[in-house]
Design a protein around this motif. Structure first.
Motif, PDB file in Angstrom:
ATOM      1  N   ALA A  50       5.820  -2.499  23.989  1.00  0.00           N
ATOM      2  CA  ALA A  50       6.310  -3.717  24.632  1.00  0.00           C
ATOM      3  C   ALA A  50       7.718  -3.490  25.173  1.00  0.00           C
ATOM      4  N   TRP A  51       8.159  -4.429  25.970  1.00  0.00           N
ATOM      5  CA  TRP A  51       9.542  -4.381  26.443  1.00  0.00           C
ATOM      6  C   TRP A  51      10.479  -4.277  25.239  1.00  0.00           C
ATOM      7  N   ALA A  52      11.463  -3.417  25.345  1.00  0.00           N
ATOM      8  CA  ALA A  52      12.354  -3.122  24.222  1.00  0.00           C
ATOM      9  C   ALA A  52      12.963  -4.393  23.646  1.00  0.00           C
ATOM     10  N   GLU A  53      12.907  -4.508  22.331  1.00  0.00           N
ATOM     11  CA  GLU A  53      13.522  -5.607  21.576  1.00  0.00           C
ATOM     12  C   GLU A  53      12.987  -6.971  22.004  1.00  0.00           C
ATOM     13  N   SER A  54      11.728  -7.022  22.401  1.00  0.00           N
ATOM     14  CA  SER A  54      11.187  -8.294  22.870  1.00  0.00           C
ATOM     15  C   SER A  54      10.616  -9.162  21.757  1.00  0.00           C
ATOM     16  N   PHE A  55      10.027  -8.561  20.728  1.00  0.00           N
ATOM     17  CA  PHE A  55       9.404  -9.350  19.674  1.00  0.00           C
ATOM     18  C   PHE A  55      10.362  -9.599  18.509  1.00  0.00           C
ATOM     19  N   ASP A  56      10.362 -10.823  18.043  1.00  0.00           N
ATOM     20  CA  ASP A  56      11.193 -11.228  16.907  1.00  0.00           C
ATOM     21  C   ASP A  56      10.726 -10.498  15.647  1.00  0.00           C
ATOM     22  N   PRO A  57      11.576  -9.666  15.027  1.00  0.00           N
ATOM     23  CA  PRO A  57      11.172  -8.940  13.820  1.00  0.00           C
ATOM     24  C   PRO A  57      10.698  -9.852  12.689  1.00  0.00           C
ATOM     25  N   ASP A  58      11.316 -11.022  12.571  1.00  0.00           N
ATOM     26  CA  ASP A  58      10.902 -11.958  11.519  1.00  0.00           C
ATOM     27  C   ASP A  58       9.492 -12.484  11.786  1.00  0.00           C
ATOM     28  N   LEU A  59       9.170 -12.720  13.060  1.00  0.00           N
ATOM     29  CA  LEU A  59       7.817 -13.157  13.401  1.00  0.00           C
ATOM     30  C   LEU A  59       6.800 -12.064  13.102  1.00  0.00           C
ATOM     31  N   VAL A  96      -0.168  -3.981  25.027  1.00  0.00           N
ATOM     32  CA  VAL A  96       1.013  -3.716  25.844  1.00  0.00           C
ATOM     33  C   VAL A  96       1.337  -4.969  26.647  1.00  0.00           C
ATOM     34  N   THR A  97       2.551  -5.019  27.246  1.00  0.00           N
ATOM     35  CA  THR A  97       3.010  -6.259  27.889  1.00  0.00           C
ATOM     36  C   THR A  97       3.538  -6.023  29.313  1.00  0.00           C
ATOM     37  N   PRO A  98       2.681  -5.650  30.251  1.00  0.00           N
ATOM     38  CA  PRO A  98       3.122  -5.415  31.630  1.00  0.00           C
ATOM     39  C   PRO A  98       3.414  -6.712  32.383  1.00  0.00           C
ATOM     40  N   SER A  99       4.198  -6.577  33.437  1.00  0.00           N
ATOM     41  CA  SER A  99       4.451  -7.710  34.328  1.00  0.00           C
ATOM     42  C   SER A  99       3.280  -7.911  35.275  1.00  0.00           C
ATOM     43  N   GLN A 100       3.287  -9.062  35.967  1.00  0.00           N
ATOM     44  CA  GLN A 100       2.110  -9.544  36.686  1.00  0.00           C
ATOM     45  C   GLN A 100       1.533  -8.537  37.685  1.00  0.00           C
ATOM     46  N   HIS A 101       2.380  -7.914  38.500  1.00  0.00           N
ATOM     47  CA  HIS A 101       1.862  -7.008  39.519  1.00  0.00           C
ATOM     48  C   HIS A 101       1.311  -5.724  38.910  1.00  0.00           C
ATOM     49  N   PHE A 102       1.846  -5.361  37.748  1.00  0.00           N
ATOM     50  CA  PHE A 102       1.332  -4.165  37.077  1.00  0.00           C
ATOM     51  C   PHE A 102       0.039  -4.460  36.321  1.00  0.00           C
ATOM     52  N   VAL A 103      -0.161  -5.713  35.915  1.00  0.00           N
ATOM     53  CA  VAL A 103      -1.469  -6.097  35.372  1.00  0.00           C
ATOM     54  C   VAL A 103      -2.531  -5.854  36.443  1.00  0.00           C
ATOM     55  N   VAL A 143      -3.580 -12.304  28.790  1.00  0.00           N
ATOM     56  CA  VAL A 143      -3.114 -13.619  28.355  1.00  0.00           C
ATOM     57  C   VAL A 143      -1.621 -13.693  28.659  1.00  0.00           C
ATOM     58  N   PRO A 144      -1.188 -14.547  29.599  1.00  0.00           N
ATOM     59  CA  PRO A 144       0.230 -14.674  29.931  1.00  0.00           C
ATOM     60  C   PRO A 144       1.078 -14.926  28.683  1.00  0.00           C
ATOM     61  N   PHE A 145       2.238 -14.276  28.652  1.00  0.00           N
ATOM     62  CA  PHE A 145       3.089 -14.287  27.461  1.00  0.00           C
ATOM     63  C   PHE A 145       4.425 -14.989  27.716  1.00  0.00           C
ATOM     64  N   VAL A 146       5.290 -14.378  28.517  1.00  0.00           N
ATOM     65  CA  VAL A 146       6.593 -14.976  28.824  1.00  0.00           C
ATOM     66  C   VAL A 146       6.938 -14.705  30.282  1.00  0.00           C
ATOM     67  N   TYR A 147       7.853 -15.511  30.827  1.00  0.00           N
ATOM     68  CA  TYR A 147       8.265 -15.294  32.206  1.00  0.00           C
ATOM     69  C   TYR A 147       9.762 -15.515  32.350  1.00  0.00           C
ATOM     70  N   GLY A 148      10.284 -15.019  33.473  1.00  0.00           N
ATOM     71  CA  GLY A 148      11.710 -15.150  33.724  1.00  0.00           C
ATOM     72  C   GLY A 148      12.078 -14.576  35.074  1.00  0.00           C
ATOM     73  N   THR A 149      13.344 -14.207  35.225  1.00  0.00           N
ATOM     74  CA  THR A 149      13.825 -13.692  36.506  1.00  0.00           C
ATOM     75  C   THR A 149      14.642 -12.425  36.314  1.00  0.00           C
ATOM     76  N   ALA A 150      14.757 -11.672  37.396  1.00  0.00           N
ATOM     77  CA  ALA A 150      15.633 -10.503  37.461  1.00  0.00           C
ATOM     78  C   ALA A 150      16.668 -10.761  38.546  1.00  0.00           C
ATOM     79  N   ASP A 275       5.242 -11.552  32.109  1.00  0.00           N
ATOM     80  CA  ASP A 275       4.621 -10.514  31.284  1.00  0.00           C
ATOM     81  C   ASP A 275       3.414 -11.084  30.556  1.00  0.00           C
ATOM     82  N   SER A 276       2.369 -10.285  30.472  1.00  0.00           N
ATOM     83  CA  SER A 276       1.145 -10.698  29.779  1.00  0.00           C
ATOM     84  C   SER A 276       0.839  -9.741  28.636  1.00  0.00           C
ATOM     85  N   MET A 277       0.026 -10.210  27.714  1.00  0.00           N
ATOM     86  CA  MET A 277      -0.468  -9.357  26.636  1.00  0.00           C
ATOM     87  C   MET A 277      -1.851  -8.851  27.044  1.00  0.00           C
ATOM     88  N   VAL A 278      -1.991  -7.530  27.089  1.00  0.00           N
ATOM     89  CA  VAL A 278      -3.250  -6.899  27.487  1.00  0.00           C
ATOM     90  C   VAL A 278      -3.564  -5.765  26.519  1.00  0.00           C
TER      91      VAL A 278
END
Length: 361
Positions: A50-59, A96-103, A143-150, A275-278
């Motif tokens: 996944a994208w580096a440091e994306s998942f909460d370790p406590d979760l 893995v968690t690719p962005s939309q165009h890479f899915v 399954v869509p996961f999170v979104y944002g901007t660059a 980013d989606s979960m695939v």
């Protein structure tokens, strides 16, 4: 813990009268053995890239505790790295968690498992605007996961100028010479340059891409480094005054580290991503991956992930428990246009690759 559940039952059964017929003993022994095997094997494994440091370790720890699934996570910092890993066929990842165009690209290249995504409980939690979008129109793979901007972030201790246009980044003032840092892949930089120039994303027009190249070539005179790593330390310390970055990461550095930074809101628009979960083709632990996808898409867990990661979940969250609000998190609630990158045709992608290769020569 799970393997211990069957043991008391076996012990109690072994205390039956010693006159029990041999066959009955054998049957009971088989039952005990079966229960032991089922409970001990119920705990699976899940290998995530996944994208580096994306998942909460406590979760992640909570998920492991509740499901008995052991999770291992490796991180990447670009979609290109992820795609190369999957195309090499050497990865052992289950999710893995690719962005939309890479899915879209991964589906076309048959790199993903058809997990019947739209039939999963998680999918019903996804905001309707993200369901069965162009990157996965049948809703079978992702399954869509999170979104944002660059966009880009500025250090306000060192840079006092405006941060309201891509012009400040791509055509910087003399004071910024050697003080700009740029992502080391074209995935979000070239679309940003296209937004600024009014060039169509994924254009197959070489003359239009020549305009993009000329802009980036001129900007290079002010670029200190092309890097997608260690962005926080580089921009927060003032080593550079402007840096390509993502909305949630910039926000977290400002809030949690008191970094003197501001995420720009260019009037031309920001590059959008989702980013989606695939599940990669040939994954060993598909059931564990589905369990994780469903679990992470529950409102409680999506909210906790939002609070940690700082990027907006594609599923509904508990607004009362969300720590990021419009008044305190302008990075996530800007008013400028957001333009999502597409999956380019081979001809368009060839032009992108050519521009980037020549730029970094």
């Amino acid at each position: 813990m799970r393997s211990e559940i069957g043991m008391p039952l076996c012990n109690s059964l072994s205390k039956e009268n010693s006159s029990m017929k041999h066959m009955k003993k054998l049957v009971l022994a088989c039952v005990c053995s079966s229960l032991f095997t089922m409970t001990s094997s119920a705990a699976g494994k899940l290998n995530i890239y996944a994208w580096a440091e994306s998942f909460d370790p406590d979760l992640i720890a909570q998920f492991e505790s509740e499901t008995g699934i052991d999770v291992t996570i490796d991180g990447f910092t670009s979609n290109e790295d992820l795609l190369a890993k999957l195309k090499s066929g050497s990865s052992d990842y289950d999710l893995v968690t690719p962005s939309q165009h890479f899915v879209k690209i991964m589906i076309q290249e048959q790199l993903l498992e058809n997990i019947g995504a739209r039939e999963l409980p998680a999918y019903s939690n996804v905001d309707a605007k993200w369901q069965q979008q162009w990157w996965d129109p049948t809703g079978e793979y992702s399954v869509p996961f999170v979104y944002g901007t660059a966009g880009f972030t500025v250090n306000r201790d060192n840079y006092k100028g405006p941060a309201t246009s891509w012009q400040e980044f791509f055509e910087p003032a003399a004071e910024l010479k050697g003080k700009i840092a740029v992502f080391n892949t074209p995935d979000e930089i070239i679309p940003a340059a296209q937004i600024y120039l009014g060039v169509e994303n994924c254009t197959e027009d070489s003359s239009e891409m020549k305009r993009v190249f000329d802009l980036l070539k001129k900007q290079k005179e002010s670029v200190a480094v092309y890097s997608s790593d260690n962005i926080n330390s580089r921009i927060a310390s003032g080593e550079v005054y402007m840096h390509s970055w993502w909305d949630g990461d910039s926000m977290k550095a400002r809030k949690e580290d008191n970094a003197p930074i501001e995420y720009a809101q260019p009037k031309e628009g920001l590059v959008g991503w989702l980013d989606s979960m695939v599940v990669p083709k040939g994954a060993s632990n598909i059931d564990s991956a589905k369990t994780f996808i469903n679990w992470m898409s529950e409102k409680e867990h999506a909210t906790a992930e939002f609070n940690y990661y700082g990027h907006t979940p594609a599923v509904g969250i508990d607004d009362a428990q969300a720590v990021h609000k419009p008044e305190s998190s302008p990075e996530l609630f800007g008013s400028v246009p957001i333009i999502f990158s597409k999956a380019c045709s081979p001809a368009a992608q060839k032009l992108v690759d050519k521009v980037w290769t020549q730029l970094l020569q």
